[in-house]
Design a protein around this motif. Structure first.
Motif, PDB file in Angstrom:
ATOM      1  N   ALA A 181       0.839  -1.193   0.000  1.00 21.12           N
ATOM      2  CA  ALA A 181       0.000   0.000   0.000  1.00 21.12           C
ATOM      3  C   ALA A 181       0.876   1.245   0.000  1.00 21.12           C
ATOM      4  O   ALA A 181       2.091   1.176   0.238  1.00 21.12           O
ATOM      5  CB  ALA A 181      -0.933  -0.011   1.204  1.00 21.12           C
ATOM      6  N   ASP A 182       0.207   2.381  -0.286  1.00 19.75           N
ATOM      7  CA  ASP A 182       0.936   3.657  -0.318  1.00 19.75           C
ATOM      8  C   ASP A 182       1.004   4.311   1.058  1.00 19.75           C
ATOM      9  O   ASP A 182       1.900   5.120   1.320  1.00 19.75           O
ATOM     10  CB  ASP A 182       0.241   4.615  -1.295  1.00 19.75           C
ATOM     11  CG  ASP A 182       0.185   4.045  -2.709  1.00 19.75           C
ATOM     12  OD1 ASP A 182       1.240   3.602  -3.202  1.00 19.75           O
ATOM     13  OD2 ASP A 182      -0.912   4.037  -3.309  1.00 19.75           O
ATOM     14  N   ALA A 183       0.045   4.023   1.889  1.00 12.12           N
ATOM     15  CA  ALA A 183       0.002   4.582   3.244  1.00 12.12           C
ATOM     16  C   ALA A 183      -0.678   3.560   4.157  1.00 12.12           C
ATOM     17  O   ALA A 183      -1.360   2.642   3.681  1.00 12.12           O
ATOM     18  CB  ALA A 183      -0.749   5.912   3.263  1.00 12.12           C
ATOM     19  N   TYR A 184      -0.485   3.751   5.482  1.00 11.13           N
ATOM     20  CA  TYR A 184      -1.006   2.762   6.417  1.00 11.13           C
ATOM     21  C   TYR A 184      -1.652   3.461   7.615  1.00 11.13           C
ATOM     22  O   TYR A 184      -1.270   4.588   7.996  1.00 11.13           O
ATOM     23  CB  TYR A 184       0.114   1.838   6.908  1.00 11.13           C
ATOM     24  CG  TYR A 184       0.729   1.030   5.795  1.00 11.13           C
ATOM     25  CD1 TYR A 184       0.190  -0.201   5.418  1.00 11.13           C
ATOM     26  CD2 TYR A 184       1.850   1.500   5.102  1.00 11.13           C
ATOM     27  CE1 TYR A 184       0.746  -0.942   4.388  1.00 11.13           C
ATOM     28  CE2 TYR A 184       2.406   0.754   4.077  1.00 11.13           C
ATOM     29  CZ  TYR A 184       1.849  -0.457   3.719  1.00 11.13           C
ATOM     30  OH  TYR A 184       2.401  -1.178   2.680  1.00 11.13           O
ATOM     31  N   LEU A 185      -2.636   2.749   8.166  1.00 11.07           N
ATOM     32  CA  LEU A 185      -3.297   3.217   9.383  1.00 11.07           C
ATOM     33  C   LEU A 185      -3.244   2.094  10.411  1.00 11.07           C
ATOM     34  O   LEU A 185      -3.544   0.940  10.102  1.00 11.07           O
ATOM     35  CB  LEU A 185      -4.758   3.580   9.113  1.00 11.07           C
ATOM     36  CG  LEU A 185      -5.607   3.815  10.376  1.00 11.07           C
ATOM     37  CD1 LEU A 185      -5.282   5.180  10.984  1.00 11.07           C
ATOM     38  CD2 LEU A 185      -7.102   3.732  10.078  1.00 11.07           C
ATOM     39  N   ALA A 186      -2.875   2.437  11.634  1.00 10.52           N
ATOM     40  CA  ALA A 186      -2.915   1.499  12.761  1.00 10.52           C
ATOM     41  C   ALA A 186      -3.572   2.208  13.930  1.00 10.52           C
ATOM     42  O   ALA A 186      -3.453   3.432  14.088  1.00 10.52           O
ATOM     43  CB  ALA A 186      -1.519   1.024  13.142  1.00 10.52           C
ATOM     44  N   ALA A 187      -4.281   1.460  14.749  1.00  6.91           N
ATOM     45  CA  ALA A 187      -4.947   2.011  15.937  1.00  6.91           C
ATOM     46  C   ALA A 187      -4.590   1.141  17.133  1.00  6.91           C
ATOM     47  O   ALA A 187      -4.783  -0.067  17.101  1.00  6.91           O
ATOM     48  CB  ALA A 187      -6.453   2.061  15.753  1.00  6.91           C
ATOM     49  N   GLY A 188      -4.047   1.777  18.151  1.00  8.02           N
ATOM     50  CA  GLY A 188      -3.662   1.038  19.343  1.00  8.02           C
ATOM     51  C   GLY A 188      -3.037   1.976  20.353  1.00  8.02           C
ATOM     52  O   GLY A 188      -2.904   3.182  20.108  1.00  8.02           O
ATOM     53  N   PRO A 189      -2.643   1.461  21.500  1.00  9.40           N
ATOM     54  CA  PRO A 189      -1.972   2.305  22.484  1.00  9.40           C
ATOM     55  C   PRO A 189      -0.689   2.897  21.922  1.00  9.40           C
ATOM     56  O   PRO A 189      -0.110   2.367  20.968  1.00  9.40           O
ATOM     57  CB  PRO A 189      -1.671   1.325  23.634  1.00  9.40           C
ATOM     58  CG  PRO A 189      -2.606   0.182  23.437  1.00  9.40           C
ATOM     59  CD  PRO A 189      -2.812   0.068  21.973  1.00  9.40           C
ATOM     60  N   VAL A 190      -0.264   3.982  22.504  1.00  9.35           N
ATOM     61  CA  VAL A 190       0.955   4.638  22.014  1.00  9.35           C
ATOM     62  C   VAL A 190       2.139   3.680  22.081  1.00  9.35           C
ATOM     63  O   VAL A 190       3.017   3.695  21.204  1.00  9.35           O
ATOM     64  CB  VAL A 190       1.230   5.913  22.836  1.00  9.35           C
ATOM     65  CG1 VAL A 190       2.589   6.514  22.458  1.00  9.35           C
ATOM     66  CG2 VAL A 190       0.128   6.932  22.607  1.00  9.35           C
TER      67      VAL A 190
END
Length: 449
Positions: A181-190
């Protein structure tokens, strides 16, 4: 007496039973998932700690496929507690007990590949430039895709014009290395290891990822109350140079521990108290426990706090006497009423016996007068036998509780007067000269005539 005793024992038994049910351990089912997630690990650690502490509340994890499934389990009554994401639909019967942790959204662009003869598009430095690009989302949950769409829409990017592909958390690093992919998203604790590994996989040929700041975080939070404006501190993901090299604005959402609305206030208060007491013990062995926070007790909170949790947070938790003083008071009142009713009933049952005893005492008074007029010792002996029978009946009444000690004392005075009257009359008869009729009667009785 037996009725009163039975009533007293019944009230005492009811109070003892109420105390037993009030203090016996309670096991709460906790819906949490998916497998191997941080949420599940935290709940398992709490379960073990609660069992070792032997507190009032015990936990039993109910593993689910994720936060959405956990919310469904709570809504359907399959669990007493659940770990849910704040940006998903919250069950109507859910009330917040604690904030388990906060997750931040991280958007980044890997550095362009070099020396491979590949053409790369314009460098992406802002979110609006994601239009027409392929974006990888770490994790299989649809909630992360919804989160990406919220961000894109805030910047005027039509999600339909963006190709979104999801990668399982365990495969994200390989997908990023292969430039999926060209960009990525992740969601989680710092401090999420999954997010850190994914960002580290983006580093290639000495280049570092470009982090996309969500400058409109406050606007997103205004439009979507389940999100909050937040920041990712510089160097949060390690590396050299530090990643990111400066503080980045983003949005965050919480994972909540929620309870069923109908769950006992005292039970939830006890769970909340144990939770924060155990948290201090787990912080050294399980750092994720340090992220547990008290819920928002404001009336306008996105997820209203459970009254039991709010009582603990606000220092208004009720003690055992506070919770059950009304029941204890009413129990004592019922005991007193039952005692009075029992005494009246017992007195009613012995009404005839008391009346009969009164008539016997009057008969004894009549015998005193008759003894003083009697001219025969045989008649006096018959009176004496009748008085003995009256004495026997009176003592039985006293043993049955039909007469009180004062009545028995009065009876003894009358009996003493009767014996004195009989004794005096016999003495008088023995000293009197016998008339012919009396002497003839005595001789006939002796068989001499």
């Amino acid at each position: 007496m037996f009725v009163m005793l039975a009533g007293i024992l019944a009230v005492i038994g009811a109070l003892a039973g109420a105390y037993y049910f009030a203090v016996r351990p309670v096991t709460l089912r906790v819906a949490v998932g998916p497998a191997n997630s941080d949420d599940l690990k935290v709940v398992q650690a709490l379960t073990q700690a609660f069992n070792q502490a032997r507190g009032y509340v015990r936990l039993r994890p109910v593993q689910t496929d994720g936060a959405a499934a956990s919310a469904k389990a709570l809504e359907d009554g399959g669990a007493d507690l659940a770990i849910i994401r704040g940006d998903l639909d919250v069950p109507k019967n859910a009330q917040a007990v604690a904030t388990l942790r906060k997750n931040v959204a991280v958007l980044w662009v890997p550095p362009s590949a070099k020396g491979k003869g590949k053409k790369s598009g314009p460098k992406i430095t802002k979110i609006p430039q994601l239009a027409g690009r392929r974006i990888g989302v770490v994790g299989r949950t649809p909630a992360n895709v919804n989160l990406l769409k919220v961000i894109l829409q805030q910047y005027g990017v039509d999600p339909a014009k963006v190709e979104i592909v999801q990668f399982p958390a365990g495969e994200a690093a390989d997908a990023i290395r292969n430039q999926k992919a060209d960009a990525y998203l992740a969601a989680g604790p710092v401090n999420s290891k999954i997010t850190a590994d994914a960002i580290n996989a983006s580093t290639r040929d000495g280049g570092t990822p470009t982090f996309l700041a969500i400058d409109s975080a406050e606007a997103i939070a205004q439009n979507h109350p389940m999100y909050e404006a937040s920041e990712i501190p510089a160097g949060a993901f390690g590396g050299s140079p530090a990643r990111p090299d400066d503080e980045i604005k983003t949005i965050s959402f919480s994972h909540h521990i929620v309870a069923r609305k109908g769950l006992s206030e005292s039970t939830v208060a006890a769970f909340t108290r144990q939770l924060f007491a155990i948290r201090q013990q787990l912080m050294t062995e399980f750092p994720l426990a340090a992220k547990i926070e008290t819920p928002d007790t404001d009336k306008d909170a996105v997820i209203p706090a459970h009254p039991g949790a709010a009582a603990f947070v606000d220092g208004e938790e009720k003690t055992f006497l506070d919770r059950y003083s009304d029941y204890i008071w009413w129990g004592l009142m019922a005991l007193s009423a039952m005692g009075s009713a029992g005494a009246w009933f017992a007195g009613y049952l012995k009404k005839d016996e008391r009346s009969n005893n009164s008539s016997l005492r009057e008969r004894l008074l009549d015998l005193i007068a008759a003894a003083r007029r009697s001219d025969s010792t045989e008649e006096l002996d018959r009176m004496q036998a009748e008085a003995d029978d009256i004495l026997r009946d009176t003592l039985h009444c006293f043993d049955d509780g039909a007469i009180q000690e004062g009545a028995l004392t009065a009876f003894s005075i009358v009996l003493e007067q009767f014996h004195r009257a009989v004794a005096d009359r016999k003495t008088l008869l023995d000293n009197m000269p016998q008339n012919p009729q009396r002497a003839g009667a005595q001789f006939r009785a002796a068989g001499t005539l």
